[in-house]
Every structure is written in C-alpha cells, then in structure tokens.
Design a protein around this motif. Structure first.
Motif, PDB file in Angstrom:
ATOM      1  N   GLY A 190       0.804  -1.220   0.000  1.00  7.67           N
ATOM      2  CA  GLY A 190       0.000   0.000   0.000  1.00  7.67           C
ATOM      3  C   GLY A 190       0.836   1.268   0.000  1.00  7.67           C
ATOM      4  N   VAL A 191       2.099   1.137   0.396  1.00  2.00           N
ATOM      5  CA  VAL A 191       3.012   2.291   0.337  1.00  2.00           C
ATOM      6  C   VAL A 191       3.655   2.281  -1.040  1.00  2.00           C
ATOM      7  N   THR A 192       3.153   3.135  -1.900  1.00  2.00           N
ATOM      8  CA  THR A 192       3.569   3.176  -3.298  1.00  2.00           C
ATOM      9  C   THR A 192       4.273   4.494  -3.614  1.00  2.00           C
ATOM     10  N   ARG A 193       4.773   4.573  -4.842  1.00  2.00           N
ATOM     11  CA  ARG A 193       5.375   5.819  -5.301  1.00  2.00           C
ATOM     12  C   ARG A 193       4.376   6.969  -5.237  1.00  2.00           C
ATOM     13  N   THR A 194       3.121   6.707  -5.616  1.00  2.00           N
ATOM     14  CA  THR A 194       2.082   7.739  -5.565  1.00  2.00           C
ATOM     15  C   THR A 194       1.799   8.172  -4.133  1.00  2.00           C
ATOM     16  N   ALA A 195       1.765   7.205  -3.202  1.00  2.00           N
ATOM     17  CA  ALA A 195       1.542   7.547  -1.798  1.00  2.00           C
ATOM     18  C   ALA A 195       2.644   8.463  -1.288  1.00  2.00           C
ATOM     19  N   LEU A 196       3.877   8.187  -1.689  1.00  2.00           N
ATOM     20  CA  LEU A 196       4.998   9.023  -1.280  1.00  2.00           C
ATOM     21  C   LEU A 196       4.937  10.396  -1.936  1.00  2.00           C
ATOM     22  N   MET A 197       4.508  10.456  -3.206  1.00  2.00           N
ATOM     23  CA  MET A 197       4.410  11.759  -3.869  1.00  2.00           C
ATOM     24  C   MET A 197       3.341  12.615  -3.196  1.00  2.00           C
ATOM     25  N   ARG A 198       2.245  11.980  -2.765  1.00  2.00           N
ATOM     26  CA  ARG A 198       1.235  12.738  -1.998  1.00  2.00           C
ATOM     27  C   ARG A 198       1.865  13.311  -0.731  1.00  2.00           C
ATOM     28  N   ASP A 199       2.667  12.479  -0.070  1.00  3.81           N
ATOM     29  CA  ASP A 199       3.332  12.909   1.163  1.00  3.81           C
ATOM     30  C   ASP A 199       4.313  14.038   0.888  1.00  3.81           C
ATOM     31  N   VAL A 200       5.030  13.942  -0.225  1.00  2.00           N
ATOM     32  CA  VAL A 200       5.980  14.991  -0.620  1.00  2.00           C
ATOM     33  C   VAL A 200       5.265  16.330  -0.755  1.00  2.00           C
ATOM     34  N   VAL A 201       4.177  16.345  -1.532  1.00  2.00           N
ATOM     35  CA  VAL A 201       3.456  17.600  -1.785  1.00  2.00           C
ATOM     36  C   VAL A 201       2.845  18.145  -0.494  1.00  2.00           C
ATOM     37  N   GLU A 202       2.309  17.267   0.338  1.00  2.00           N
ATOM     38  CA  GLU A 202       1.751  17.727   1.622  1.00  2.00           C
ATOM     39  C   GLU A 202       2.832  18.355   2.494  1.00  2.00           C
ATOM     40  N   ASN A 203       4.025  17.755   2.480  1.00  2.00           N
ATOM     41  CA  ASN A 203       5.136  18.308   3.262  1.00  2.00           C
ATOM     42  C   ASN A 203       5.590  19.659   2.720  1.00  2.00           C
ATOM     43  N   ILE A 204       5.599  19.805   1.401  1.00  3.57           N
ATOM     44  CA  ILE A 204       5.983  21.083   0.794  1.00  3.57           C
ATOM     45  C   ILE A 204       4.998  22.173   1.203  1.00  3.57           C
ATOM     46  N   ILE A 205       3.697  21.870   1.109  1.00  7.67           N
ATOM     47  CA  ILE A 205       2.670  22.852   1.475  1.00  7.67           C
ATOM     48  C   ILE A 205       2.803  23.232   2.943  1.00  7.67           C
ATOM     49  N   ALA A 206       2.991  22.228   3.801  1.00 11.37           N
ATOM     50  CA  ALA A 206       3.123  22.497   5.232  1.00 11.37           C
ATOM     51  C   ALA A 206       4.347  23.369   5.525  1.00 11.37           C
TER      52      ALA A 206
END
Length: 255
Positions: A190-206
């Motif tokens: 369930g931890v995929t490249r897309t899941a990590l990219m979502r996390d990346v963008v959320e971290n950038i916004i934060a």
C-alpha cells in the motif's frame, strides 16, 4: 506527435536549425520547453519586438509539450500581459539559441525526465498553487525530494484519499529512483510511489505555509462546496442550511 506551427522572426528558425542537427530539432525544443525554460521576470517582453516579416515554421510536439506551452501562455495572461503561442515560442527560441551558442554546438543538457500522473486528495492542486506557481512546480518538487524529503509514518502513508484528483508531475529520474528506494525500504503493501508523492506535496505545502496541509485542503474544499451550493440554490437557502448545521451541532446531547 502532431505538427504545430508558429510565427517566428525571419532569421530565428534558420539560426536555430544551424545549431541543431535536423533529426533533433523538434526533440531538443520539446525537451527545453518541458524541463528547462522559465518565464522571464518581466513578462511584458513576451510580446515585444518587431513583428514584421514573421515566418511560419513547423515542429513536432507531443501532448505534454502542448499542454506546457498552453499553461505558460495562460500564466502570462493571468498576470495581465499579452501572449499567444507564437509570441511565447519566439521568446523560448531566443533563450534556447542563446544557450546553444554559449555551449558551442552542444545542445542543452537532456535531463532524464518523464512526466508522470499522480493522484492526490481532491483540493491539493488548488492549495499547492497558492504557494508554488505552475512554472516552478516541478522544480520545487524535485528539489524537495532530492534534498529534504523524509517519509511520514506508515499509517499516514497508507491513508488513501476517498476523492482523488490527478496532477501531472515531471521530475528527474533520480528523484523518482529516490522515491522507489523509500518504497523498497519501507516494504509495506500500500506504500507506493504515488503515496509518497502525496506525502511529498503535503510536506511542501506544510513547510511553505507553516500550517497543517489537511486543514488547508479541507478549507479549500469547503469554500468550493459552499460556493457551488450558493450558486445552485441561492444565498438564503445556504444560510438556512448553515444555521441548521450549527444549531444542531450545539444542541446535540452527544457533544
């Protein structure tokens, strides 16, 4: 691929073609538009210059390049300046020619970039654009992955949004490889490249907003939902519904 035409300065196309092998002219130009070109700080220059004697020239473009070019035109216009695909292409070619001449006959560095589609919680793109412009989005995401990113806890990464929206992102293969390494090391279904990219963008916004990303996305979606409801049923009906919601919440014995 499809053939596209642009009105260029009389000697512009000739100069470009003299610097690049004929078999590579469209490819080098596509690569430059997708991965290298940046709009100038002074956007008024996009439509400046003598337009007499413009000459129609053709190139082969793929869909991502066409989309990128259209987005750049929109970006200029949103800032109140005049631009169309041809005027923007004239500026793009002038910059590319300058780069080519600086490097003699060596073409601009071809980065190993392949734009990919990723899926985010609905509202993410709107919030990201509040802090990162479209023309800088790929560069900001790539730099963050390569220099700053550390994955959140697995529970957060496994939290897949129910409502999704697509965003096309193009970063160097080194950034993609780094995400794939994280996937391999975490080794959790369930931890995929897309899941990590979502996390990346959320971290950038934060990081840029100094605010919880989930809160910003929820607020953006709420504002859009309220606007749509008001447009469909009117302000009075919206006010009544909000009043019912607030009073119910306050009187609910559970709370």
């Amino acid at each position: 691929m499809k053939q596209v035409s642009f009105s260029l300065l009389p000697r512009q196309a000739g100069t470009y073609k003299s610097l690049v092998d004929s078999s590579m002219q469209s490819k080098i130009l596509r690569n430059y538009i997708l991965h290298e070109y940046q709009l100038p700080e002074q956007l008024s220059i996009i439509n400046e210059g003598d337009k007499k004697g413009l000459k129609l020239e053709k190139f082969l473009f793929d869909e991502p390049t066409n989309i990128r070019l259209n987005e750049l035109v929109k970006d200029v216009r949103k800032n109140g300046y005049i631009a169309n695909r041809s005027s923007l292409m004239r500026h793009i070619l002038s910059q590319l020619i300058t780069n080519l001449k600086k490097n003699s006959t060596i073409p601009p560095k071809e980065r190993a970039v392949r734009p990919l589609n990723f899926y985010f919680k609905k509202g993410t793109k709107e919030v990201l654009e509040q802090f990162v412009s479209f023309r800088n989005r790929n560069a900001v995401i790539e730099r963050f992955i390569l220099e700053d990113y550390k994955p959140s806890d697995v529970k957060h990464l496994l939290d897949k949004p129910k409502e999704l929206e697509q965003m096309r992102i193009g970063v160097d293969r080194k950034a993609i490889e780094k995400l794939d390494e994280f996937v391999e090391n975490i080794a959790q279904k369930g931890v995929t490249r897309t899941a990590l990219m979502r996390d990346v963008v959320e971290n950038i916004i934060a990081k840029l907003s100094n605010t919880d990303t989930r809160k910003l996305i929820a607020e953006a979606r709420l504002q859009n939902a309220l606007f749509e409801y008001e447009q469909a049923f009117g302000k009075d009906v919206l006010r009544d519904q909000l009043y019912k919601y607030v009073t119910y919440d306050e009187s609910d014995p559970v709370h």
